[in-house]
Design a protein around this motif. Structure first.
Motif, PDB file in Angstrom:
ATOM      1  N   THR A  56       0.811  -1.215   0.000  1.00 16.26           N
ATOM      2  CA  THR A  56       0.000   0.000   0.000  1.00 16.26           C
ATOM      3  C   THR A  56       0.846   1.267   0.000  1.00 16.26           C
ATOM      4  OG1 THR A  56      -0.281  -0.016   2.404  1.00 16.26           O
ATOM      5  CG2 THR A  56      -1.972  -1.122   1.080  1.00 16.26           C
ATOM      6  N   THR A  57       2.048   1.209   0.573  1.00 15.39           N
ATOM      7  CA  THR A  57       2.932   2.380   0.519  1.00 15.39           C
ATOM      8  C   THR A  57       3.754   2.379  -0.761  1.00 15.39           C
ATOM      9  OG1 THR A  57       4.718   1.272   1.739  1.00 15.39           O
ATOM     10  CG2 THR A  57       3.116   2.554   3.030  1.00 15.39           C
ATOM     11  N   GLN A  58       3.726   1.282  -1.481  1.00 15.45           N
ATOM     12  CA  GLN A  58       4.416   1.105  -2.756  1.00 15.45           C
ATOM     13  C   GLN A  58       5.919   1.327  -2.626  1.00 15.45           C
ATOM     14  OE1 GLN A  58       2.089   3.664  -5.331  1.00 15.45           O
ATOM     15  NE2 GLN A  58       0.538   2.085  -5.561  1.00 15.45           N
ATOM     16  N   CYS A  59       6.480   0.784  -1.543  1.00 15.78           N
ATOM     17  CA  CYS A  59       7.928   0.872  -1.316  1.00 15.78           C
ATOM     18  C   CYS A  59       8.603  -0.346  -1.952  1.00 15.78           C
ATOM     19  CB  CYS A  59       8.227   0.917   0.181  1.00 15.78           C
ATOM     20  SG  CYS A  59       9.988   0.845   0.550  1.00 15.78           S
ATOM     21  N   ALA A  60       9.272  -0.111  -3.066  1.00 16.63           N
ATOM     22  CA  ALA A  60       9.910  -1.217  -3.791  1.00 16.63           C
ATOM     23  C   ALA A  60      10.959  -1.918  -2.940  1.00 16.63           C
ATOM     24  CB  ALA A  60      10.539  -0.703  -5.085  1.00 16.63           C
ATOM     25  N   TYR A  61      11.722  -1.159  -2.169  1.00 16.70           N
ATOM     26  CA  TYR A  61      12.745  -1.765  -1.318  1.00 16.70           C
ATOM     27  C   TYR A  61      12.105  -2.651  -0.254  1.00 16.70           C
ATOM     28  CZ  TYR A  61      15.733   1.855  -3.348  1.00 16.70           C
ATOM     29  OH  TYR A  61      16.411   2.671  -4.207  1.00 16.70           O
ATOM     30  N   CYS A  62      11.008  -2.176   0.335  1.00 18.59           N
ATOM     31  CA  CYS A  62      10.305  -2.962   1.357  1.00 18.59           C
ATOM     32  C   CYS A  62       9.700  -4.228   0.752  1.00 18.59           C
ATOM     33  CB  CYS A  62       9.214  -2.120   2.007  1.00 18.59           C
ATOM     34  SG  CYS A  62       9.834  -0.658   2.856  1.00 18.59           S
ATOM     35  N   ILE A  63       9.124  -4.106  -0.432  1.00 21.02           N
ATOM     36  CA  ILE A  63       8.556  -5.278  -1.103  1.00 21.02           C
ATOM     37  C   ILE A  63       9.655  -6.293  -1.375  1.00 21.02           C
ATOM     38  CG2 ILE A  63       7.450  -6.110  -3.230  1.00 21.02           C
ATOM     39  CD1 ILE A  63       5.931  -3.354  -3.242  1.00 21.02           C
ATOM     40  N   ASP A  64      10.800  -5.842  -1.852  1.00 18.54           N
ATOM     41  CA  ASP A  64      11.949  -6.712  -2.109  1.00 18.54           C
ATOM     42  C   ASP A  64      12.367  -7.434  -0.829  1.00 18.54           C
ATOM     43  OD1 ASP A  64      14.495  -7.808  -2.552  1.00 18.54           O
ATOM     44  OD2 ASP A  64      15.224  -6.094  -3.645  1.00 18.54           O
ATOM     45  N   THR A  65      12.653  -6.677   0.198  1.00 16.22           N
ATOM     46  CA  THR A  65      13.156  -7.246   1.450  1.00 16.22           C
ATOM     47  C   THR A  65      12.141  -8.174   2.107  1.00 16.22           C
ATOM     48  OG1 THR A  65      14.566  -5.328   1.819  1.00 16.22           O
ATOM     49  CG2 THR A  65      13.999  -6.641   3.751  1.00 16.22           C
TER      50      THR A  65
END
Length: 113
Positions: A56-65
């Protein structure tokens, strides 16, 4: 990830944290506590929650990790897919809930003061 976001960017986290050492240290302490494996919520579910927020925040780094962490802690592709739909439904629900606020504000403008 976009051309501006690269997985390699994650390697500069230690340098970044050092630029604001007190804040960086406090953040790391908080993050380690949140990622602990001995809480009431098992680590797999903590990672799925983190993924839902990351979607929902669309944080690519967070999605990756958190995708890698979720997989490492036993999450399946199906669980990740369901997490995405739960996050999408909650985000959509928030949109509708905030629209009620807009309707109330609209109606309040019609009332004479």
């Amino acid at each position: 990830m976009s051309q501006y976001q690269r997985r390699e960017d994650l390697t500069i986290i230690p340098d970044f944290l050092g630029l604001a050492a007190p804040e960086g240290s406090a953040f790391l302490t908080f993050n380690h506590v949140v990622e602990r494996g001995d809480g009431e919520i098992p680590r797999k579910y903590r990672e799925l929650i983190a993924l839902g927020v990351a979607f929902t925040t669309q944080c690519a780094y967070c999605i990756d990790t958190h995708t890698r962490h979720a997989r490492a802690h036993g999450a399946s592709k199906q669980e990740i897919a369901e997490t995405a739909f739960v996050a999408a439904a909650v985000k959509a629900g928030g949109t509708l809930a905030h629209s009620l606020f807009a309707l109330r504000l609209f109606d309040e403008e019609e009332r004479p003061m």
